[in-house]
Design a protein around this motif. Structure first.
Motif, PDB file in Angstrom:
ATOM      1  N   GLN A 124       0.827  -1.208   0.000  1.00  9.95           N
ATOM      2  CA  GLN A 124       0.000   0.000   0.000  1.00  9.95           C
ATOM      3  C   GLN A 124       0.863   1.262   0.000  1.00  9.95           C
ATOM      4  O   GLN A 124       0.540   2.236  -0.675  1.00  9.95           O
ATOM      5  CB  GLN A 124      -0.943  -0.007   1.207  1.00  9.95           C
ATOM      6  N   GLN A 125       1.968   1.227   0.737  1.00  8.62           N
ATOM      7  CA  GLN A 125       2.861   2.380   0.752  1.00  8.62           C
ATOM      8  C   GLN A 125       3.476   2.614  -0.622  1.00  8.62           C
ATOM      9  O   GLN A 125       3.568   3.752  -1.085  1.00  8.62           O
ATOM     10  CB  GLN A 125       3.965   2.175   1.799  1.00  8.62           C
ATOM     11  N   GLN A 126       3.892   1.531  -1.284  1.00  9.76           N
ATOM     12  CA  GLN A 126       4.466   1.664  -2.626  1.00  9.76           C
ATOM     13  C   GLN A 126       3.430   2.221  -3.593  1.00  9.76           C
ATOM     14  O   GLN A 126       3.728   3.099  -4.405  1.00  9.76           O
ATOM     15  CB  GLN A 126       4.992   0.312  -3.121  1.00  9.76           C
ATOM     16  N   ALA A 127       2.206   1.695  -3.503  1.00  9.77           N
ATOM     17  CA  ALA A 127       1.145   2.184  -4.383  1.00  9.77           C
ATOM     18  C   ALA A 127       0.871   3.662  -4.105  1.00  9.77           C
ATOM     19  O   ALA A 127       0.676   4.457  -5.035  1.00  9.77           O
ATOM     20  CB  ALA A 127      -0.125   1.362  -4.191  1.00  9.77           C
ATOM     21  N   PHE A 128       0.890   4.049  -2.857  1.00  7.93           N
ATOM     22  CA  PHE A 128       0.653   5.444  -2.488  1.00  7.93           C
ATOM     23  C   PHE A 128       1.760   6.346  -3.024  1.00  7.93           C
ATOM     24  O   PHE A 128       1.488   7.419  -3.582  1.00  7.93           O
ATOM     25  CB  PHE A 128       0.545   5.569  -0.954  1.00  7.93           C
ATOM     26  N   LEU A 129       3.023   5.903  -2.866  1.00  3.74           N
ATOM     27  CA  LEU A 129       4.142   6.695  -3.384  1.00  3.74           C
ATOM     28  C   LEU A 129       4.075   6.825  -4.903  1.00  3.74           C
ATOM     29  O   LEU A 129       4.355   7.893  -5.457  1.00  3.74           O
ATOM     30  CB  LEU A 129       5.475   6.068  -2.953  1.00  3.74           C
TER      31      LEU A 129
END
Length: 152
Positions: free
Chosen positions: A41-46
């Motif tokens: 989720q963090q990667q997708a958000f970034l």
């Protein structure tokens, strides 16, 4: 200490230790899975932050459409289940209504020998109503007839 009690306690302690270790292992796996999901989720958000505002809005809309579609499918499934249950209950109601009608029909064709009993019971009922207000004695098999008389 010797004997069966210490051995029993030791066996229980080992069982508890084993259960605790299994539970800890399961919780560790669950934490690992949650960490992996968080990283994704963090990667997708970034990645989303690096996109232009128009693409971010479009991506957000696509995600919302997907969420609403899944929610609609769940609601549709629930609706179908409720409709199926409604049909089943309606069938049961028809069956019970038919049984009640058959039972009432069988009560109207009671043999002549029982009818004097019913008349004497009605007289007794009238007498008891005067004495006890609301108390009534009757035979279980006469209940539908009594209810029908009360209604009419």
């Amino acid at each position: 200490l010797c004997g069966p009690v210490p051995r029993l306690l030791e066996a229980q302690l080992q069982d508890q230790r084993r259960e605790h270790e299994e539970e800890m292992e399961a919780l560790k796996k669950q934490v690992d899975l949650m960490q992996e999901e968080l990283e994704k989720q963090q990667q997708a958000f970034l990645q989303t932050l690096q996109l232009s505002p128009e693409v971010q809005v479009e991506l957000g809309l696509q995600q919302e459409i997907t969420r609403l579609t899944n929610e609609n499918l769940d609601l549709k499934e629930l609706l179908e289940k409720l409709e199926k249950n409604e049909k089943k209950l309606k069938k049961q109601l028809k069956i019970y209504m038919k049984k009640v009608q058959d039972f009432e029909a069988s009560q109207t064709t009671v043999p002549v020998e029982r009818r004097p009993c019913e008349q004497s019971m009605q007289v007794a009922v009238q007498r008891k109503e005067k004495d006890f207000q609301g108390m009534l004695e009757y035979y279980k098999e006469d209940e539908p007839l009594l209810i029908r008389n009360l209604i009419t």
